[in-house]
Design an enzyme around this catalytic site. Structure first.
Site, PDB file in Angstrom:
ATOM      1  N   ARG A 130      -6.708 -11.223  -3.119  1.00 19.28           N
ATOM      2  CA  ARG A 130      -6.136 -10.089  -3.831  1.00 19.28           C
ATOM      3  C   ARG A 130      -7.232  -9.040  -4.078  1.00 19.28           C
ATOM      4  NH1 ARG A 130      -1.363  -7.577  -5.002  1.00 19.28           N
ATOM      5  NH2 ARG A 130      -0.979  -7.263  -7.223  1.00 19.28           N
ATOM      6  N   THR A 176       5.604  -4.816   1.709  1.00 15.54           N
ATOM      7  CA  THR A 176       4.639  -5.898   1.777  1.00 15.54           C
ATOM      8  C   THR A 176       5.045  -6.625   3.040  1.00 15.54           C
ATOM      9  OG1 THR A 176       4.319  -6.082  -0.599  1.00 15.54           O
ATOM     10  CG2 THR A 176       4.034  -8.098   0.608  1.00 15.54           C
ATOM     11  N   THR A 200      -0.443  -7.225   1.605  1.00 19.99           N
ATOM     12  CA  THR A 200       0.181  -5.948   1.265  1.00 19.99           C
ATOM     13  C   THR A 200      -0.840  -4.843   1.048  1.00 19.99           C
ATOM     14  OG1 THR A 200       1.820  -4.958  -0.248  1.00 19.99           O
ATOM     15  CG2 THR A 200       0.142  -6.313  -1.251  1.00 19.99           C
ATOM     16  N   SER A 225       0.273 -10.036  -9.297  1.00 20.30           N
ATOM     17  CA  SER A 225       1.087  -9.830  -8.094  1.00 20.30           C
ATOM     18  C   SER A 225       2.371 -10.641  -8.184  1.00 20.30           C
ATOM     19  CB  SER A 225       0.302 -10.304  -6.871  1.00 20.30           C
ATOM     20  OG  SER A 225       1.138 -10.334  -5.739  1.00 20.30           O
ATOM     21  N   SER A 226       3.371 -10.190  -7.472  1.00 17.29           N
ATOM     22  CA  SER A 226       4.611 -10.975  -7.363  1.00 17.29           C
ATOM     23  C   SER A 226       4.622 -11.839  -6.114  1.00 17.29           C
ATOM     24  CB  SER A 226       5.814 -10.041  -7.264  1.00 17.29           C
ATOM     25  OG  SER A 226       5.923  -9.283  -8.429  1.00 17.29           O
ATOM     26  N   GLY A 265       8.885  -7.381  -1.320  1.00 16.20           N
ATOM     27  CA  GLY A 265       9.948  -6.968  -2.236  1.00 16.20           C
ATOM     28  C   GLY A 265       9.524  -6.811  -3.670  1.00 16.20           C
ATOM     29  N   GLY A 266       8.201  -6.645  -3.922  1.00 17.04           N
ATOM     30  CA  GLY A 266       7.752  -6.454  -5.298  1.00 17.04           C
ATOM     31  C   GLY A 266       8.275  -7.585  -6.166  1.00 17.04           C
TER      32      GLY A 266
END
Ligand code: DON
Length: 547
Positions: free
Chosen positions: A80, A357, A375, A428-429, A449-450
């Protein structure tokens, strides 16, 4: 290779790669054919996506890779992005205290320190087999010789034109001229990116974090009033984490731990659903859907309250994924009508993330599997390409809660655990996930898709487990998503029967139509025969390749 087209499914014995893009999936399978393992193929697929799918594939962003090796070893690679050293909680606020929407979406200030190149190198160093160069070379060829744009990518470029053309380097790369876009079927080359990738192939990640690429990145940030420096690049660390583990009925679940909320979200949801009675004969029974929505409401509230970078504060992961807590929440679900999200707690709220993403899944003949989501945050990230280097920057910094004073306007994602601090990772999702049966992987999945990601993954797991559907049938199921706030259920256009939607309205849910939810590029591994079925999600492009 030709342009466009989609290959939805493939069955294979030796190996499979499923991604959003034909070129990238084929690159991955080529690597497998050359004797590479799933980790090699994942690295090569990711580099290829950085060329062929700049919408989300990247070397200027970050992500999460979940690996399960044939030996049984399981690992979660966290690459990340992190906040630069000069980041402050107020950096996106205007003097009047409101969020500067331009700075927090576009350009240089919103870019976190990219993690992808180091993340991929770490995966390869620890688990790869083939020489590093071999894994980057296919991407170089795609950038140098060009690809034929598919319909989907051409549309996305056109859609994002207004913001991309603000940056001269992005204009140069993504458009024929300031006004003329590339069309589907056009040959599209990226010579600057090819040069950057050649350096990475030759020198490894160190050129990106210490060497000549690092110097150029830092100079470009300086010129454009960014805060990211060469020292930030040097200090970037990949984190090797333990995957989160849960169970659901007779299945084991492997998920991504914080700063991803995927693992916690998916496992907490499954723990609740284990304690409610679902009609397994009819996945779309409105009562099932109501209970799913109510479970989502509680889980997303917890996400907002508790999750953030675990290296910067206590994140109560164990408490959230323990079975007994799932039971407590299950007992609170109102079986008859929608609970008001606002009634659960007040003064914190969130906004909706965007849908860009990309997820891919890889399985090899040796028994190694990879589930990877990465992403740039929004489509084409911050829209700015680094001068001379040919790659886009992420705009991941706005995954932090960017307004510390007021967490309930657009711009607030989570509360204090997700506030901005130097070197911190934004929540993050993303949810690269694996489902195991008797210790063996049977489903590799994940999605863009967030905030909808966790709910898409949940629906993928329910379909292939308790609903007893094939992977293809599961992918075809219409999806819905609730995030606690705003208190609405998103549902996919043209996929639902009206009477089901009406039954949900009768229960008190407010419904909002969206074009689609998620893009779950997934692999099923038959627990008896070991045969792979790769299925690409038909909501966007997608290609399942195997041999
Ligand atoms: O890490 C996250 O959760 C977001 N930056 C991901 C963005 C995303 O999935 C947008 N959509 N597809």
């Amino acid at each position: 290779m030709t342009s466009s087209a989609q290959q939805y499914t493939v069955t294979a014995k030796n190996g499979v790669v499923v991604s959003i893009d034909k070129y990238a999936s084929q690159v991955g399978v080529e690597i497998l054919k050359q004797g590479g393992n799933a980790i090699d193929a994942a690295v090569a697929t990711a580099f290829a996506l950085a060329v062929t799918h700049p919408f989300a594939g990247n070397i200027g962003g970050g992500g999460f890779m979940l690996i399960k090796l044939q030996s049984g070893e399981e690992v979660a690679i966290d690459y990340r992005e992190m906040a630069p050293e000069k980041a402050t909680p107020e950096m996106f606020l205007k003097p009047d205290g409101t969020v500067d929407l331009d700075k927090s979406n576009y350009g240089y200030l919103v870019a976190g320190v990219p993690g992808t190149v180091k993340g991929l190198e770490t995966a390869w160093k620890n688990y790869g087999k083939l020489p590093w160069k071999k894994l980057v070379e296919p991407a170089i060829a795609l950038a140098e010789h060009g690809i034929y744009l598919n319909k989907y990518d051409a549309q996305e470029l056109a859609k994002n034109q207004a913001h991309l053309v603000r940056y001269p380097e992005s204009r140069k790369i993504f458009f024929k001229s300031a006004t003329e876009t590339y069309s589907s079927g056009d040959l599209w080359r990226q010579p600057d990116l090819a040069k950057t990738l050649k350096l990475i192939a030759r020198r490894g990640a160190k050129t990106f974090y210490f060497g000549s690429i690092a110097s150029k990145i830092a100079a470009d940030f300086k010129k454009n009033n960014g805060i990211l420096t060469k020292s930030d690049l040097k200090k970037y660390e990949v984190k090797i984490r333990q995957p989160l583990k849960g169970t659901f009925k007779n299945y084991e679940i492997l998920g991504m731990p914080p700063p991803a909320s995927g693992g916690v979200g998916v496992i907490e949801l499954l723990n609740i659903l284990e304690h409610v009675s679902l009609n397994t004969q009819e996945p779309l029974d409105p009562q099932n859907l109501h209970l799913l929505i109510e479970a989502m409401r509680y889980v997303y509230l917890d996400r907002t309250k508790f999750l953030g970078d675990p290296d910067f504060g206590q994140v109560p992961v164990a408490k959230l994924i323990v079975k007994s807590y799932g039971q407590v929440l299950a007992e609170q679900l109102n079986p008859d009508s929608a609970t008001s999200s606002e009634s659960l707690t007040q003064n914190i709220s969130t906004f909706d993330e965007n849908m860009e993403t990309t997820h891919f899944s890889v399985a090899d003949q040796y028994g190694n599997v990879v589930s990877n989501t990465f992403t740039l945050e929004e489509a084409f990230g911050s829209k700015a390409v680094v001068t001379g280097l040919g790659f886009l920057l992420n705009n991941e910094m706005h995954d932090f809660n960017i307004n510390p004073q007021q967490a309930n306007i657009r711009g607030g994602l989570g509360t204090n655990p997700n506030g901005i601090a130097p070197f911190k990772r934004m929540l993050s999702s993303m949810a690269p996930t694996m489902v195991l049966k008797d210790g063996k992987p049977i489903l590799l999945t994940g999605s863009p898709g967030g905030r909808t990601i966790v709910n898409t993954v949940l629906q993928m797991i329910l379909g292939t487990t308790i609903y007893n559907l094939s992977l293809e049938q599961t992918i075809q199921l219409p999806r819905l998503s609730h995030h606690w706030m705003p208190d609405v259920v998103y549902y996919e256009k043209n996929r639902w029967r009206e009477e089901v939607l009406e039954a949900l309205r009768q229960k008190g849910h407010t419904l909002t139509e969206v074009n689609f939810l998620g893009d779950a590029q997934s692999i099923w591994i038959d627990p008896l025969t070991g045969e792979f079925t790769g299925v690409s999600d038909d909501r966007r492009a997608g290609w399942a390749a195997g041999y």
